[in-house]
Design a protein around this motif. Structure first.
Motif, PDB file in Angstrom:
ATOM      1  N   LYS A 216     -24.275  -1.307 -40.633  1.00  0.00           N
ATOM      2  CA  LYS A 216     -25.082  -1.763 -41.668  1.00  0.00           C
ATOM      3  C   LYS A 216     -24.836  -0.654 -43.019  1.00  0.00           C
ATOM      4  CE  LYS A 216     -29.029  -4.125 -43.320  1.00  0.00           C
ATOM      5  NZ  LYS A 216     -30.344  -4.637 -43.254  1.00  0.00           N
ATOM      6  N   ALA A 217     -25.063   0.325 -42.394  1.00  0.00           N
ATOM      7  CA  ALA A 217     -24.977   1.355 -43.518  1.00  0.00           C
ATOM      8  C   ALA A 217     -23.740   1.432 -43.912  1.00  0.00           C
ATOM      9  CB  ALA A 217     -25.613   2.713 -42.925  1.00  0.00           C
ATOM     10  N   SER A 218     -22.612   1.375 -43.292  1.00  0.00           N
ATOM     11  CA  SER A 218     -21.097   1.438 -43.783  1.00  0.00           C
ATOM     12  C   SER A 218     -20.612   0.398 -44.580  1.00  0.00           C
ATOM     13  CB  SER A 218     -20.453   1.676 -42.554  1.00  0.00           C
ATOM     14  OG  SER A 218     -20.263   0.383 -41.773  1.00  0.00           O
ATOM     15  N   GLY A 219     -21.215  -0.874 -44.248  1.00  0.00           N
ATOM     16  CA  GLY A 219     -20.881  -1.953 -44.776  1.00  0.00           C
ATOM     17  C   GLY A 219     -19.574  -2.755 -44.326  1.00  0.00           C
ATOM     18  N   VAL A 220     -19.115  -2.028 -43.260  1.00  0.00           N
ATOM     19  CA  VAL A 220     -17.928  -2.823 -42.358  1.00  0.00           C
ATOM     20  C   VAL A 220     -18.469  -4.095 -41.845  1.00  0.00           C
ATOM     21  CG1 VAL A 220     -16.687  -0.756 -41.939  1.00  0.00           C
ATOM     22  CG2 VAL A 220     -18.275  -1.573 -40.294  1.00  0.00           C
ATOM     23  N   LYS A 221     -17.547  -4.885 -41.549  1.00  0.00           N
ATOM     24  CA  LYS A 221     -17.798  -6.372 -40.736  1.00  0.00           C
ATOM     25  C   LYS A 221     -17.740  -6.051 -39.179  1.00  0.00           C
ATOM     26  CE  LYS A 221     -15.893  -8.730 -44.588  1.00  0.00           C
ATOM     27  NZ  LYS A 221     -17.058  -9.155 -45.202  1.00  0.00           N
ATOM     28  N   LEU A 222     -18.812  -6.705 -38.565  1.00  0.00           N
ATOM     29  CA  LEU A 222     -18.800  -6.504 -37.141  1.00  0.00           C
ATOM     30  C   LEU A 222     -18.655  -7.940 -36.519  1.00  0.00           C
ATOM     31  CD1 LEU A 222     -19.248  -5.190 -34.116  1.00  0.00           C
ATOM     32  CD2 LEU A 222     -21.703  -5.147 -34.933  1.00  0.00           C
ATOM     33  N   GLN A 223     -18.051  -8.298 -35.770  1.00  0.00           N
ATOM     34  CA  GLN A 223     -17.999  -9.507 -34.782  1.00  0.00           C
ATOM     35  C   GLN A 223     -18.171  -9.153 -33.381  1.00  0.00           C
ATOM     36  OE1 GLN A 223     -15.437 -12.771 -36.111  1.00  0.00           O
ATOM     37  NE2 GLN A 223     -15.317 -13.407 -34.102  1.00  0.00           N
ATOM     38  N   VAL A 224     -19.229  -9.876 -32.683  1.00  0.00           N
ATOM     39  CA  VAL A 224     -19.151  -9.649 -31.330  1.00  0.00           C
ATOM     40  C   VAL A 224     -18.523 -10.730 -30.507  1.00  0.00           C
ATOM     41  CG1 VAL A 224     -20.977  -9.393 -29.491  1.00  0.00           C
ATOM     42  CG2 VAL A 224     -21.247  -8.479 -31.749  1.00  0.00           C
ATOM     43  N   GLY A 225     -17.881 -10.386 -29.274  1.00  0.00           N
ATOM     44  CA  GLY A 225     -16.982 -11.419 -28.699  1.00  0.00           C
ATOM     45  C   GLY A 225     -17.493 -12.508 -27.754  1.00  0.00           C
ATOM     46  N   PHE A 226     -18.589 -13.198 -28.646  1.00  0.00           N
ATOM     47  CA  PHE A 226     -18.992 -14.291 -27.715  1.00  0.00           C
ATOM     48  C   PHE A 226     -18.057 -15.734 -27.901  1.00  0.00           C
ATOM     49  CE2 PHE A 226     -23.325 -12.299 -27.796  1.00  0.00           C
ATOM     50  CZ  PHE A 226     -23.327 -12.059 -26.496  1.00  0.00           C
ATOM     51  N   VAL A 227     -17.041 -15.744 -27.190  1.00  0.00           N
ATOM     52  CA  VAL A 227     -15.939 -16.487 -27.376  1.00  0.00           C
ATOM     53  C   VAL A 227     -16.313 -17.907 -26.996  1.00  0.00           C
ATOM     54  CG1 VAL A 227     -15.220 -16.361 -24.969  1.00  0.00           C
ATOM     55  CG2 VAL A 227     -13.441 -16.725 -27.017  1.00  0.00           C
ATOM     56  N   ARG A 228     -17.306 -18.328 -26.481  1.00  0.00           N
ATOM     57  CA  ARG A 228     -17.549 -19.896 -25.964  1.00  0.00           C
ATOM     58  C   ARG A 228     -18.069 -20.379 -27.425  1.00  0.00           C
ATOM     59  NH1 ARG A 228     -20.667 -19.129 -20.343  1.00  0.00           N
ATOM     60  NH2 ARG A 228     -19.173 -17.440 -19.505  1.00  0.00           N
ATOM     61  N   ARG A 229     -18.565 -19.522 -28.364  1.00  0.00           N
ATOM     62  CA  ARG A 229     -18.792 -20.602 -29.614  1.00  0.00           C
ATOM     63  C   ARG A 229     -17.583 -21.133 -30.306  1.00  0.00           C
ATOM     64  NH1 ARG A 229     -23.512 -17.819 -33.182  1.00  0.00           N
ATOM     65  NH2 ARG A 229     -24.916 -16.844 -31.535  1.00  0.00           N
ATOM     66  N   PHE A 230     -16.280 -20.558 -29.768  1.00  0.00           N
ATOM     67  CA  PHE A 230     -15.166 -21.008 -30.481  1.00  0.00           C
ATOM     68  C   PHE A 230     -14.618 -22.026 -29.520  1.00  0.00           C
ATOM     69  CE2 PHE A 230     -16.084 -17.267 -32.436  1.00  0.00           C
ATOM     70  CZ  PHE A 230     -16.186 -17.159 -33.832  1.00  0.00           C
ATOM     71  N   ASP A 231     -15.228 -22.506 -28.425  1.00  0.00           N
ATOM     72  CA  ASP A 231     -14.577 -23.501 -27.513  1.00  0.00           C
ATOM     73  C   ASP A 231     -14.626 -24.945 -28.241  1.00  0.00           C
ATOM     74  OD1 ASP A 231     -13.856 -24.535 -25.008  1.00  0.00           O
ATOM     75  OD2 ASP A 231     -15.913 -25.342 -25.176  1.00  0.00           O
ATOM     76  N   HIS A 232     -13.453 -25.406 -28.028  1.00  0.00           N
ATOM     77  CA  HIS A 232     -13.606 -26.978 -28.770  1.00  0.00           C
ATOM     78  C   HIS A 232     -14.580 -27.856 -28.351  1.00  0.00           C
ATOM     79  CE1 HIS A 232     -10.696 -28.802 -25.639  1.00  0.00           C
ATOM     80  NE2 HIS A 232     -11.317 -27.944 -25.061  1.00  0.00           N
ATOM     81  N   ASN A 233     -14.936 -27.693 -26.993  1.00  0.00           N
ATOM     82  CA  ASN A 233     -15.976 -28.477 -26.655  1.00  0.00           C
ATOM     83  C   ASN A 233     -17.526 -28.163 -27.163  1.00  0.00           C
ATOM     84  OD1 ASN A 233     -13.927 -30.100 -25.261  1.00  0.00           O
ATOM     85  ND2 ASN A 233     -14.175 -28.554 -23.278  1.00  0.00           N
ATOM     86  N   HIS A 234     -17.712 -26.960 -26.694  1.00  0.00           N
ATOM     87  CA  HIS A 234     -19.127 -26.661 -27.111  1.00  0.00           C
ATOM     88  C   HIS A 234     -19.366 -26.557 -28.703  1.00  0.00           C
ATOM     89  CE1 HIS A 234     -19.185 -25.471 -22.800  1.00  0.00           C
ATOM     90  NE2 HIS A 234     -18.882 -24.053 -23.095  1.00  0.00           N
TER      91      HIS A 234
END
Lengths: 340, 340, 340, 340
Positions: free
Chosen positions: B116-134
């Motif tokens: 947060k302090a640095s302002g960089v972007k962080l994405q965590v690898g919860f890959v199932r959110r990107f599954d076509h079905n779910h």
């Protein structure tokens, strides 16, 4: 015992007439010789006459004592079940009793003692055990072909909530609705439930609050054989009657799906449209009601134990009581805590 | 920011190479400029060279400091995630981090503060959110078209148990396996989890006992929005990777089913045979891994928030800790009890 | 032969680039060393450069003669296929050629003679043989486990009609669309077609009349092994690409269904909604294109016959010619009538 | 006309008793007052008595003339249908006649003239029009919501071949089996068939050769409305009764699938196992037989045209004759060629 079982029908409401129609039209070895209801009117008289039932009573006890009756179908209000079981067992008549026997476990135990002492047969109306889908799941698991069960899942949703007056006297969701699922869990797992933990919420009718009831519930179960299970209920699945079971075992998973109104599939630019599940238990379990009555009649004719016993009528009531306690106290409740 | 994001890949094991292959072959706007692993051997060197990645490091920190790197993919062992996040955020590099960030919530919070302090972007690898079905289930519920969610159900079973050594260090079933399902529950319900109650049993490998772990589990959830949910896990679904979700809402039910290897159906006198689900997460979530990486790269290029945030990385860890506590103490546990 | 096949890509339109992308990203043992198109522009140059292809030609013959090219992918216009096959076989280069080789059977035969004389390998692009669904149907039938095939059925519908200009030069529905299904019929039945009878009608675009073509067709087939078959085509299935096959055999039926965009199911009071089939051949046969190219490359590396031969390229053209004759003369036409 | 239709049942074989049981148990407004069969034995007498049918005849003509009979169900052998229709229409009795009316179109026309002259109602037993699945497909197409039909497909396979003696007198596959599918084609397309082209082969029983019949057939159809269609038949689908229809239209496709014995799904390492289709027409069309009889009774009570007319009985016979001619002469045959 003759090849024909002479049946007296007690309680001529929706479920009583359903059984009556099935016994007359579709059950081999059954003859309906008498019918009784404490309320009597032209509609009921017409129905009785149309079906060719010769005797009609406004006092169920008189029907029980009729010497032309070998067995009774108790389809009257839940409150009257236990007393009629006592009367029938005293009179030596076999008994088919709609579920639940009673909402008080002590009363049930007393009735079961009387049945045992008299030696008559008693079958409790857990009709879903006779559903073609659930039965196939049960039979596959019970065959041992899949190895031990690990997880038992029951999805059970009604299409529309019952009138709130119904809930006021029904004993609540666990006693009037989930009780079928508790039976299904015992049936599918082949084991007794040892503990439950329930979560519930009111998502449909805020009016339930004053009855200390919920309309949406999830109940976890521990079984004595080491397996665990979960039941999930809703009072309002707007697409129809949603009844699915699933057993995950050593070697894989056995599950079933809803029957649908028809198998049509319509594919357009807007998507693919299929038919909804059958609307309610009368459609889904129509054949199961016939199979259930046939099984009872066959048990009498062949002098074997009914497929659903008195104990099968008692245990789900304990589980329902434990589930309600779990919901109220927000903690897991052992069945042994509520056994009387 | 240029149209191309220059990516440094940290950790070149199975999951690191999976991301590397996808970034090179299938993700628009990405260029892999460097790769690092603390273990270095010919197999890894060959893979790096084959993919045309120009720089190779045996020290991830040096990769992070390379001026030809705009963003890092942290695919190293879980224990190293938090520290590498600190290094990357200090260096002003965007971060994609495999799940879980850490098994200790305090350590995660510290890392997130740095991000947060640095302002960089962080994405965590919860890959199932990107599954076509779910994703379709989520999008349908999130659209509001179905009304409020009542019940969220997640079925999540691995085809085969992990080696017992894996479990010894993974943090146990809730931290290494169910954590994906806790994320899915939050994603589908659109709400935070407020309480859990867990049942677990050992049905597959008795050796788990000494690690105080289970291989078969059911977890009930309460959500802040009033809904309830249930997750069900098994370490051994012999028929393949079983990943299904279901959300029951005001207006009906949204659910998905497993992808299958193919759609063939063989009908004979012995029955109807269909194909099994895809075997494991690499098959089932193959396209989802690409979509996940694309989403991260697009977030950087278009300067928008990543679709899976640091908070999304933290909350499932709290839920996993609460679930373990619930299992150990056999009582419902509020998430607030375990928040640090 | 080295472990890597150096490939020259001829024709850089949609299908050429599709093969190019697959060869670079997903096919083991392949290296694209050159690309050629008679039309050259910045978009093409960018694509070639992006993929790391080092040589670019505006004359396909020069590409064929490049000593860094072991094999060519002919993806140019149909009219050019046969000539390029001649050039490539003369130059001793292996050939992958998109379907159809030509619409004139005599021209195809001449090209095949040249291939045979030179000893190079030729694979024709009947990609559907590599589809995961159709392949499973084929493999099941070919295994003999189902006994003899009785009936072969192919349903093949495009989502939207091609532009009318396309039809004007394509050779008509049997030559540009059904040709894939004729190949599928041979592939599934394991037998040659001996006779066809075609019905056709214009239901979508009346403009077809002047091209003596139809947009809706049914073709019956007789096979040499005694089985019969039917293909059914439409140029406009508004719900997506509809590609299903079915083989009825001694012991039962083997069939497949469409891949869908996702497996979601939405149940409401209005019905049950599922996802449509994948939209077109690029989605449905994406993995099949990769498998097809892999098979060709493997055939070269392992010096074995390609899975789709020159004869497989010729026979469907005969069948298409016979089908057109059948439609025009409204009578069954034997394949032997049209063989040159 | 009174509210109850008094029915005389002619022909007490399998199909006659099926109708008898349905009329007694499940059809509102019907009363079976008499039954007749030219063969009389104890089994038949018992069945008649058990059902409470009061009068029994060994001469169908006497039953027809009984003043307690308003309508007859003609379920005797095909050869007797036309004569009994003549008798019943002369006697002013409404007629339900099993299909086909006769295998000779001239005889049918004569019978229909008599019906027309007398003004009685005639319904022909094309029971599949009342199947819940096929009816939904028909209703969807007939509603116009899908636009014009382009292609009508009927898959119709029996589980096991009939005894060869049956075929010897049945008129062959087109007359005894496909006739249902010809009716379905007319029903689904909403149009008359103008031409057919048939392919047939013997794949199951070589003994058919001497009867000039086939056991596996495909028939293409042209409809007067411009659509085309295809029927596909097999005498032996070892997995059960395979009955599916499909109509491809302007806006997409409407299709149905087989009913299955149950919805169970068993997933193991060996694959996914589902239940077979229902075994034969008695299971699949059980409810359709009831709906069919109900429709006939309602037509009488409400004085409206039966849903399946005399013309509906005649046209499929013409199509069957044309199909046989097409098979024998290996050429398309116009229906107008065979109309008498």
């Amino acid at each position: 015992m003759a090849k024909t079982v002479r049946i007296g029908l007690i309680g001529l409401g929706r479920i009583g007439r359903l059984h009556g129609n099935n016994l007359v039209a579709s059950v081999r070895g059954a003859e309906v010789t008498a019918a009784a209801d404490i309320v009597m009117n032209d509609e009921i008289r017409d129905w009785v006459s149309c079906l060719g039932i010769k005797k009609i009573y406004d006092d169920p006890v008189k029907l029980i004592q009729d010497s032309d009756v070998d067995a009774v179908f108790i389809c009257s209000s839940t409150a009257s079940h236990a007393e009629l079981i006592l009367e029938a067992s005293k009179a030596g008549k076999h008994i088919f009793c709609e579920k639940p026997i009673h909402t008080d476990a002590g009363v049930i135990k007393h009735a079961l003692s009387s049945v045992k002492a008299s030696g008559v047969k008693l079958q409790v109306g857990f009709v879903r055990r006779f559903d073609h889908n659930h039965k196939k799941v049960h039979d596959t698991v019970a065959s041992g072909a899949m190895g031990h069960p690990h997880i038992v899942k029951v999805t059970s949703r009604d299409p529309e909530p019952q009138p709130i007056e119904y809930v006021a006297t029904s004993g609540g969701i666990f006693m009037d609705m989930t009780i079928h699922d508790f039976d299904m869990a015992r049936y599918l797992s082949g084991s007794e439930v040892s503990e439950v933990a329930a979560y519930g919420t009111i998502m449909i009718d805020p009016g339930l609050k004053k009855y200390d009831d919920v309309d949406t519930a999830i109940i976890m179960l521990k079984f004595e054989n080491g397996a665990i299970g979960v039941i999930e209920n809703s009072r309002a699945a707007r697409y129809g009657y949603d009844q699915r079971v699933e057993v995950h075992c050593d070697k894989g998973c056995v599950q079933d799906f809803n029957d649908r109104i028809n198998t049509s599939m319509i594919s357009t630019a807007d998507g693919v449209f299929c038919e909804k599940p059958t609307w309610f238990f009368l459609e889904r379990y129509n054949d199961a009601f016939i199979a259930e009555a046939q099984s009872f009649v066959d048990a009498i004719i062949n002098d074997r134990d009914p497929e659903v016993s008195g104990l099968d009528g008692l245990m789900p009531v304990y589980i329902a009581i434990a589930a309600k306690k779990s919901l109220q106290e927000n903690r897991p409740v052992k069945i042994s805590e509520v056994v009387v």
